[in-house]
Design a protein around this motif. Structure first.
Motif, PDB file in Angstrom:
ATOM      1  N   GLU A 439       0.836  -1.197   0.000  1.00 15.56           N
ATOM      2  CA  GLU A 439       0.000   0.000   0.000  1.00 15.56           C
ATOM      3  C   GLU A 439       0.870   1.245   0.000  1.00 15.56           C
ATOM      4  O   GLU A 439       1.945   1.269   0.613  1.00 15.56           O
ATOM      5  N   VAL A 481     -10.850  -3.180 -16.522  1.00 12.04           N
ATOM      6  CA  VAL A 481     -11.446  -2.191 -15.626  1.00 12.04           C
ATOM      7  C   VAL A 481     -12.957  -2.273 -15.755  1.00 12.04           C
ATOM      8  O   VAL A 481     -13.495  -2.503 -16.842  1.00 12.04           O
ATOM      9  N   GLU A 498     -12.285   2.383  -9.270  1.00 10.96           N
ATOM     10  CA  GLU A 498     -11.940   1.838  -7.964  1.00 10.96           C
ATOM     11  C   GLU A 498     -10.928   0.707  -8.062  1.00 10.96           C
ATOM     12  O   GLU A 498     -10.308   0.340  -7.069  1.00 10.96           O
ATOM     13  N   GLN A 499     -10.756   0.143  -9.267  1.00 12.42           N
ATOM     14  CA  GLN A 499      -9.791  -0.935  -9.474  1.00 12.42           C
ATOM     15  C   GLN A 499      -9.439  -1.001 -10.960  1.00 12.42           C
ATOM     16  O   GLN A 499     -10.295  -0.818 -11.815  1.00 12.42           O
ATOM     17  N   SER A 501      -6.614  -3.324 -13.634  1.00 12.84           N
ATOM     18  CA  SER A 501      -5.550  -4.307 -13.834  1.00 12.84           C
ATOM     19  C   SER A 501      -4.903  -4.053 -15.179  1.00 12.84           C
ATOM     20  O   SER A 501      -5.593  -3.890 -16.190  1.00 12.84           O
ATOM     21  N   GLU A 510      -2.239  -4.922 -10.336  1.00 12.80           N
ATOM     22  CA  GLU A 510      -3.578  -4.486  -9.949  1.00 12.80           C
ATOM     23  C   GLU A 510      -3.451  -3.279  -9.040  1.00 12.80           C
ATOM     24  O   GLU A 510      -2.695  -3.292  -8.063  1.00 12.80           O
ATOM     25  N   GLU A 512      -5.695  -0.420  -6.758  1.00  9.18           N
ATOM     26  CA  GLU A 512      -6.975  -0.096  -6.138  1.00  9.18           C
ATOM     27  C   GLU A 512      -6.855   1.242  -5.423  1.00  9.18           C
ATOM     28  O   GLU A 512      -6.389   1.299  -4.278  1.00  9.18           O
ATOM     29  N   ARG A 514      -8.046   4.516  -3.363  1.00 11.07           N
ATOM     30  CA  ARG A 514      -9.076   4.836  -2.369  1.00 11.07           C
ATOM     31  C   ARG A 514      -8.897   6.294  -1.944  1.00 11.07           C
ATOM     32  O   ARG A 514      -7.793   6.635  -1.462  1.00 11.07           O
ATOM     33  N   ASN A 552      -0.917  -4.792  -6.207  1.00 15.65           N
ATOM     34  CA  ASN A 552      -0.602  -6.215  -6.195  1.00 15.65           C
ATOM     35  C   ASN A 552      -0.062  -6.608  -7.572  1.00 15.65           C
ATOM     36  O   ASN A 552      -0.449  -6.043  -8.591  1.00 15.65           O
TER      37      ASN A 552
END
Length: 559
Positions: A439, A481, A498-499, A501, A510, A512, A514, A552
Motif C-alpha cells: 500500500e 477495468v 476503484e480498481q 488491472s 492491480e 486499487e 481509495r 498487487n
C-alpha cells in the motif's frame, strides 16, 4: 609471420536468454555454413562461440560439436575465449568479469577439448585492467578495432604489447571483413555475413596466433571503445542505470555467500555450495550487455531487461535464504552515487527502493514471489506526485523506516509544497506486508489557515510486456477495468475507477485507489504504460485528508 598473412576471427553468440529456436538458428544459418565450407575446402578460422550457444549445442547438436572437434584436431580451427555471457568487462565487478572468463574457457575445454590462448573483448570495450585479468586466466592475446586504436593514438604496428602491473598482453589490430589487405579480419556472424565469411575463406592463409610472430610496439590504451566510454550511456538511460546499480548490490551479496562458504563457516546446516553456483549463474546472466545496451548497440529489447531483473531477484532470494538473512529489512545507501541516499526496503513478498532526492518516487517495485520488477523499463518511476499544473513538491525527506512485528515494513517520506500560496505538507507511507498487496498512503495536510482546492496526481510507469525473444509469442498490454478487458493500444481516460488491472506478458499489476480516482493510461514503447491516478482535494485550514493505492502483482497464465 609470413608476408601478407591473412587470418579470420568469426564471432557467433546469442543473448543469454535466447530460446531454443534462436540457438538452433545460430548454427543452421550462421556458423554451420562456415564450418561446412572449412571442412570441404581451403582456409582456416578462429572462432569465438558464446557461452549460451556452446552449452546448448553440446546438448542439442552433438554432430555440430563433432564437426568442430574434427577441425580443431586438423589444425584448421582455433578457439577464442570471452566472458561467459559477454558483459562489458569494465561495467561489472572485476571478480565477476574474471569468473565469467574462467567459466567460458573451462566450458570450451570440457566440450571441445581445447583451452584457448586468445580472447575476444565483449563489444570491443577496452579497460586498462584487462592485461592483468586476462593474463591471470592464461590468455595471451586479444584483438581491438584498428580504427579505434588509431583514434586513441596507438602506434601503427602489427602487434601492440600492453601491460598492467607487469602482466603483458598482445593486441592484434583488426578490421572488418570488407577491408582490403592482410592482417586479422573480424566478422560477427548472421545469415548475410556468414555467406561473406564463406566467400572470404580461400583468402585466409593462417590462424590469428600465427600473426603473433611479428615485431611489437608497446602501448598504453585508454578505457573505452568505438562508442566512447560505455558506462556514459547509463547517464542517459535511467532504466539501464537502475538495473546496473542493483546488479552491483546483488554481486556483493553473492560474494558474501562465496566468502561464507570459502572461509570455512560451511557446516551441515550452513549454505550449500551448489546454491552459490546457482546464485552466481543468475547473476552472470543478469550482467549480459543486451539488458543494458544503448540504442547504438542495437534495439534494447524489453524482454532482455525484464529477464535480467528476474535473474537478479532470483539470485538475491537464493542468497537471503542460504545465509538466513532477515525476510524483512532495509538499508540506506546512495545506490546511483549522485550524492542522495536511497532507501531499500524488503519484506517476504516485496522489494522497493525509495528515492527522496528524485521527487520522492519509488524507483524499484519488485514482487519477490514472481521475481518481477514492475519498473524495469526506460523510466523507473512510481508514485511521483504532482499538484495540478504547479508541479511536484520541491524536496522530499526520508522520515523513518519502521519494521512491523508481523513481517511487514514501512517507509515514510514527507515534502512541503504550496498550493495557490497555501503551505501543504504531504506524508507518503509505503507499507510492504509479509504477504498480500502493498500500500501507498499519502496524507495531505493543510498547514495554513486558508482553504486549499486542487488536483493531486500520482504516476507510475509499469512495464509488463514488450518485444519477446525469438520463438516466443508476441503479447501486447491490455487493461481490465469495470469488468471489461480492452487492448491498450491508445490512451484510455476514465472519470472514476476503484480498481484497474494492467495485463502483460505472464504478469499483471492491480491498482486499487481509495477513494475512487480519475484514470489516464497511455501505452509506451517496449511494453510499458504510463498510469496517472488523480483525485480532487479540498481542505479547509489545518485539515487533513488521505489518498491510498493498494498494489498487487500476480503471474498471468500465458499461452
Amino acid at each position: 609471420m609470413e608476408p601478407d598473412c591473412t587470418a579470420l576471427l568469426a564471432i557467433v553468440a546469442v543473448p543469454a536468454w535466447e530460446g531454443p529456436e534462436g540457438v538452433e538458428r545460430a548454427w543452421d544459418v550462421c556458423l554451420g555454413p562456415v564450418v561446412e565450407a572449412l571442412a570441404a575446402g581451403p582456409g582456416s578460422a578462429a572462432l569465438m562461440i558464446g557461452g549460451r550457444l556452446i552449452e546448448e549445442w553440446a546438448k542439442r547438436r552433438p554432430e555440430a560439436v563433432k564437426q568442430l572437434r574434427a577441425l580443431l584436431d586438423a589444425g584448421r580451427l582455433e578457439l577464442v575465449a570471452t566472458a561467459m555471457h559477454r558483459p562489458v568487462l569494465s561495467a561489472v565487478p572485476e571478480r565477476d568479469a574474471a569468473a565469467q572468463i574462467a567459466a567460458h574457457t573451462t566450458l570450451l575445454k570440457r566440450i571441445l577439448g581445447v583451452r584457448p590462448e586468445g580472447a575476444w573483448i565483449p563489444h570491443g570495450v577496452w579497460d586498462p585492467t584487462l592485461p592483468r585479468m586476462l593474463g591471470k586466466a592464461g590468455l595471451l592475446w586479444t584483438t581491438l578495432d584498428r580504427r579505434w586504436l588509431a583514434r586513441v593514438g596507438a602506434p601503427e604496428a602489427p602487434i601492440l604489447s600492453v601491460e598492467r602491473e607487469g602482466r603483458a598482453l598482445d593486441v592484434l589490430p583488426s578490421e572488418p571483413l570488407g577491408v582490403a589487405g592482410s592482417g586479422l579480419r573480424v566478422v560477427h556472424l548472421d545469415e548475410a555475413s556468414a555467406r561473406a565469411a564463406v566467400a572470404f575463406l580461400p583468402r585466409v592463409s593462417c590462424l590469428p596466433s600465427a600473426l603473433l610472430d611479428g615485431g611489437r610496439a608497446r602501448a598504453y590504451l585508454p578505457a573505452g571503445g568505438s562508442e566512447g566510454i560505455w558506462e556514459c550511456h547509463l547517464l542517459a538511460d535511467p532504466g539501464a542505470d537502475a538495473l546496473h546499480k542493483r546488479m552491483l548490490t546483488v554481486s556483493r551479496l553473492v560474494r558474501r555467500l562465496d566468502r561464507t562458504i570459502g572461509d570455512g563457516r560451511y557446516a551441515d546446516d550452513g549454505p550449500d555450495p551448489h546454491v552459490f553456483q546457482q546464485a552466481r549463474r543468475y547473476l552472470f546472466r543478469a550482467q549480459a550487455t543486451e539488458a543494458y545496451a544503448p540504442t547504438s548497440f542495437g534495439p534494447v529489447h524489453g524482454a532482455h531487461r525484464d529477464r535480467a531483473w528476474r535473474d537478479l531477484l532470483r539470485a538475491e532470494r537464493i542468497v537471503h535464504r542460504a545465509l538466513s538473512l532477515p525476510e524483512c529489512d532495509s538499508v540506506r545507501v546512495d545506490l546511483d552515487c549522485d550524492g542522495n541516499a536511497e532507501a531499500r526496503l524488503w519484506s517476504g513478498s516485496w522489494s522497493v527502493t525509495l528515492a527522496p532526492g528524485r521527487g520522492g518516487r519509488i524507483v524499484e517495485l519488485s514482487q519477490r514471489d514472481v521475481a518481477l520488477n514492475v519498473l524495469s523499463g526506460a523510466e523507473p518511476a512510481a508514485f511521483h506526485e504532482r499538484w495540478g499544473d504547479t508541479g511536484a513538491a520541491a524536496t522530499w525527506d526520508l522520515v523513518t523506516i519502521e519494521p512491523g512485528g508481523d513481517g511487514s515494513i514501512r517507509g515514510v517520506m514527507c515534502a512541503d509544497s504550496a498550493v495557490n500560496g497555501v503551505p501543504v505538507r504531504m506524508t507518503k507511507h509505503v507499507l510492504l506486508p509479509a504477504r498480500g498487496p502493498m500500500e501507498v498512503r499519502i496524507d495531505i495536510d493543510n498547514r495554513g489557515m486558508e482553504g486549499v482546492r486542487g488536483m493531486l496526481s500520482t504516476e507510475l510507469y509499469a512495464t509488463l510486456g514488450g518485444p519477446r525473444l525469438e520463438g516466443e509469442e508476441e503479447a501486447s498490454l491490455s487493461v481490465e477495468v469495470a469488468g471489461g478487458k480492452v487492448p491498450l493500444d491508445e490512451i484510455i481516460e476514465l472519470p472514476a475507477i476503484e480498481q484497474i488491472s494492467i495485463i502483460g506478458w505472464r504478469a499483471r499489476i492491480e491498482l486499487e485507489p481509495r477513494p475512487a480516482a480519475r484514470l489516464a493510461i497511455e501505452p509506451l514503447e517496449q511494453g510499458a504504460a504510463r498510469v496517472v491516478l488523480s483525485w480532487p482535494v479540498e481542505l479547509w485550514g489545518r485539515e487533513r485528508e488521505r489518498r491510498e493505492v493498494a498494489v498487487n502483482v500476480r503471474e498471468e497464465p500465458h499461452g
